[in-house]
Design a protein around this motif. Sequence first.
Motif, PDB file in Angstrom:
ATOM      1  N   GLY A  47       0.880  -0.965   0.014  1.00  0.00           N
ATOM      2  CA  GLY A  47       0.134  -0.136  -0.001  1.00  0.00           C
ATOM      3  C   GLY A  47       0.964   1.346   0.292  1.00  0.00           C
ATOM      4  N   ALA A  50       2.291   1.511  -3.413  1.00  0.00           N
ATOM      5  CA  ALA A  50       1.014   2.232  -3.722  1.00  0.00           C
ATOM      6  C   ALA A  50       0.520   3.137  -3.652  1.00  0.00           C
ATOM      7  CB  ALA A  50      -0.467   1.259  -4.120  1.00  0.00           C
ATOM      8  N   GLN A  51       1.468   4.212  -3.164  1.00  0.00           N
ATOM      9  CA  GLN A  51       1.075   5.542  -2.459  1.00  0.00           C
ATOM     10  C   GLN A  51      -0.338   5.407  -1.921  1.00  0.00           C
ATOM     11  OE1 GLN A  51       1.924   8.720  -5.764  1.00  0.00           O
ATOM     12  NE2 GLN A  51       4.157   7.557  -5.832  1.00  0.00           N
ATOM     13  N   LEU A  52      -0.916   4.623  -0.731  1.00  0.00           N
ATOM     14  CA  LEU A  52      -1.584   4.869  -0.347  1.00  0.00           C
ATOM     15  C   LEU A  52      -1.688   5.070   1.062  1.00  0.00           C
ATOM     16  CD1 LEU A  52      -3.449   1.778  -2.070  1.00  0.00           C
ATOM     17  CD2 LEU A  52      -4.351   4.537  -2.243  1.00  0.00           C
ATOM     18  N   GLU A  55      -3.810   1.468   5.640  1.00  0.00           N
ATOM     19  CA  GLU A  55      -5.595   0.437   5.799  1.00  0.00           C
ATOM     20  C   GLU A  55      -5.766   0.086   7.433  1.00  0.00           C
ATOM     21  OE1 GLU A  55      -8.403  -2.552   4.517  1.00  0.00           O
ATOM     22  OE2 GLU A  55      -5.956  -3.250   5.250  1.00  0.00           O
ATOM     23  N   THR A 108       4.186   1.889  -8.991  1.00  0.00           N
ATOM     24  CA  THR A 108       2.434   2.363  -7.865  1.00  0.00           C
ATOM     25  C   THR A 108       1.364   1.786  -8.892  1.00  0.00           C
ATOM     26  OG1 THR A 108       3.572   4.808  -7.670  1.00  0.00           O
ATOM     27  CG2 THR A 108       0.791   4.737  -7.769  1.00  0.00           C
ATOM     28  N   ALA A 109       1.271   1.846  -9.779  1.00  0.00           N
ATOM     29  CA  ALA A 109       0.663   0.462 -11.192  1.00  0.00           C
ATOM     30  C   ALA A 109       0.760  -0.587 -10.255  1.00  0.00           C
ATOM     31  CB  ALA A 109       0.744   1.472 -12.310  1.00  0.00           C
ATOM     32  N   LEU A 112      -0.301  -1.147  -7.027  1.00  0.00           N
ATOM     33  CA  LEU A 112      -2.090  -1.143  -6.465  1.00  0.00           C
ATOM     34  C   LEU A 112      -2.436  -1.765  -6.904  1.00  0.00           C
ATOM     35  CD1 LEU A 112      -4.145   0.864  -5.788  1.00  0.00           C
ATOM     36  CD2 LEU A 112      -4.270   2.013  -8.240  1.00  0.00           C
ATOM     37  N   THR A 113      -2.031  -2.763  -8.306  1.00  0.00           N
ATOM     38  CA  THR A 113      -2.904  -3.974  -8.183  1.00  0.00           C
ATOM     39  C   THR A 113      -2.268  -4.721  -7.722  1.00  0.00           C
ATOM     40  OG1 THR A 113      -2.537  -3.251 -11.152  1.00  0.00           O
ATOM     41  CG2 THR A 113      -2.774  -5.646 -10.526  1.00  0.00           C
ATOM     42  N   TRP A 115      -1.814  -5.022  -4.247  1.00  0.00           N
ATOM     43  CA  TRP A 115      -3.024  -4.319  -3.353  1.00  0.00           C
ATOM     44  C   TRP A 115      -4.373  -4.397  -3.217  1.00  0.00           C
ATOM     45  CZ3 TRP A 115      -7.158  -0.409  -2.020  1.00  0.00           C
ATOM     46  CH2 TRP A 115      -6.785  -0.281  -0.596  1.00  0.00           C
ATOM     47  N   ARG A 116      -4.308  -4.472  -5.135  1.00  0.00           N
ATOM     48  CA  ARG A 116      -6.256  -4.816  -5.306  1.00  0.00           C
ATOM     49  C   ARG A 116      -6.051  -6.407  -4.876  1.00  0.00           C
ATOM     50  NH1 ARG A 116      -6.854  -0.376  -9.612  1.00  0.00           N
ATOM     51  NH2 ARG A 116      -7.813   0.787  -8.485  1.00  0.00           N
TER      52      ARG A 116
END
Length: 132
Positions: A47, A50-52, A55, A108-109, A112-113, A115-116
């Motif tokens: 995360g 992914a620049q999040l 959580e 990042t991309a 993010l993938t 992480w999802r």
Amino acid sequence: MSAMSHEFDLSQATMLPPAKPGPHPIPDAGALASQWDAVHEAAAAVGHLAQLSREDTDYSVQSLPLRAAELGGWHYEMVARGIDDLAAVMQPGLRALLALTADGRDTTAAALTLWREFHIARAAILSIAVQD
């Protein structure tokens, strides 16, 4: 055209006894909880890549190992297998992301993938430990 035939000799087969009905001993949730926490630490690192923001997990996520141990049987086994599988995906995925980051590449991309995918897999694991 000739059909193949098979002779199955079950005279030497070992038959397993049926599962015993009634309460079973509660499995130890300690190792499962440690692995569950480690998977979430890996997800936090993904995360971050992914620049999040980090959580906040709710009680249903935190208490999964204990719920699985209380349910026992196939619930516990499937949750344990699901966590193993999720760890098997997260570990090399995070290593690859860190290697790319060390080379100065933007992850990042890809992060993010991953992480999802973590969240989809975690939701499936959580659904196993729902009491009927």
